[in-house]
Design a protein around this motif. Structure first.
Motif, PDB file in Angstrom:
ATOM      1  N   UNK A 230      69.364 -20.499  -6.240  1.00 16.26           N
ATOM      2  CA  UNK A 230      70.054 -21.196  -5.159  1.00 16.26           C
ATOM      3  C   UNK A 230      71.257 -20.461  -4.606  1.00 16.26           C
ATOM      4  N   UNK A 231      71.257 -19.153  -4.759  1.00 15.15           N
ATOM      5  CA  UNK A 231      72.380 -18.343  -4.279  1.00 15.15           C
ATOM      6  C   UNK A 231      71.924 -17.392  -3.184  1.00 15.15           C
ATOM      7  N   UNK A 232      72.890 -16.623  -2.672  1.00 16.30           N
ATOM      8  CA  UNK A 232      72.557 -15.597  -1.689  1.00 16.30           C
ATOM      9  C   UNK A 232      71.697 -14.531  -2.362  1.00 16.30           C
ATOM     10  N   UNK A 233      71.003 -13.744  -1.566  1.00 13.83           N
ATOM     11  CA  UNK A 233      70.070 -12.759  -2.108  1.00 13.83           C
ATOM     12  C   UNK A 233      70.746 -11.690  -2.967  1.00 13.83           C
ATOM     13  N   UNK A 234      72.047 -11.539  -2.852  1.00 13.23           N
ATOM     14  CA  UNK A 234      72.746 -10.491  -3.604  1.00 13.23           C
ATOM     15  C   UNK A 234      73.495 -11.022  -4.832  1.00 13.23           C
ATOM     16  N   UNK A 235      73.319 -12.288  -5.186  1.00 15.03           N
ATOM     17  CA  UNK A 235      74.060 -12.891  -6.292  1.00 15.03           C
ATOM     18  C   UNK A 235      73.848 -12.153  -7.614  1.00 15.03           C
ATOM     19  N   UNK A 236      72.601 -11.970  -8.012  1.00 14.26           N
ATOM     20  CA  UNK A 236      72.314 -11.313  -9.291  1.00 14.26           C
ATOM     21  C   UNK A 236      72.720  -9.849  -9.232  1.00 14.26           C
ATOM     22  N   UNK A 237      72.555  -9.212  -8.098  1.00 13.00           N
ATOM     23  CA  UNK A 237      72.976  -7.815  -7.956  1.00 13.00           C
ATOM     24  C   UNK A 237      74.479  -7.697  -8.158  1.00 13.00           C
ATOM     25  N   UNK A 238      75.243  -8.678  -7.684  1.00 11.49           N
ATOM     26  CA  UNK A 238      76.698  -8.632  -7.859  1.00 11.49           C
ATOM     27  C   UNK A 238      77.079  -8.806  -9.333  1.00 11.49           C
ATOM     28  N   UNK A 239      76.279  -9.563 -10.082  1.00  9.92           N
ATOM     29  CA  UNK A 239      76.517  -9.686 -11.529  1.00  9.92           C
ATOM     30  C   UNK A 239      76.154  -8.372 -12.214  1.00  9.92           C
ATOM     31  N   UNK A 240      74.988  -7.829 -11.882  1.00 13.05           N
ATOM     32  CA  UNK A 240      74.521  -6.590 -12.505  1.00 13.05           C
ATOM     33  C   UNK A 240      75.461  -5.421 -12.255  1.00 13.05           C
ATOM     34  N   UNK A 241      76.064  -5.391 -11.094  1.00 10.88           N
ATOM     35  CA  UNK A 241      76.945  -4.276 -10.736  1.00 10.88           C
ATOM     36  C   UNK A 241      78.376  -4.456 -11.247  1.00 10.88           C
ATOM     37  N   UNK A 242      78.685  -5.621 -11.794  1.00 11.85           N
ATOM     38  CA  UNK A 242      80.015  -5.848 -12.333  1.00 11.85           C
ATOM     39  C   UNK A 242      81.003  -6.451 -11.355  1.00 11.85           C
TER      40      UNK A 242
END
Length: 103
Positions: free
Chosen positions: A29-41
């Motif tokens: 339920x987040x923007x398409x970059x949510x998990x990428x922002x977690x993965x990238x720190x």
């Protein structure tokens, strides 16, 4: 445990499930970059979001942090699958497990 562990563990579990960062982000339920922002720190999930991520990945928080216990994760996955079976199919699964145990 540190932030790096959390980022790397989410990535590891996501890859095991063969789920893209994009799909997982949208499914949560987040923007398409949510998990990428977690993965990238750039971000970390809140506690409630962490629990939702665990649920999404079909693991418990204990399993998330216990990286040496892959057997528990597999048993949990089997349990989730078994809960959807009817009694006859459960009997077959039990028979198969007992048969494999004897080998």
């Amino acid at each position: 445990m540190n932030e790096k562990f959390i980022r790397e563990r989410i990535t590891e579990l996501r890859i095991q499930k063969n789920i893209s960062e994009y799909k997982m982000s949208l499914d949560l339920g987040h923007s398409k970059s949510y998990i990428q922002s977690i993965s990238s720190g750039k971000a970390l999930p809140s506690m409630s979001e962490f629990l939702y991520i665990c649920e999404y990945l079909d693991i418990t928080p204990k399993e998330f942090f216990d990286v040496n216990d892959t057997e528990t994760i597999k048993l949990h996955q089997l349990f989730i699958s078994a809960k959807e079976l009817n009694n006859e199919d459960l009997d077959v699964l039990i028979y198969l497990a007992n048969h494999l145990k004897k080998k």
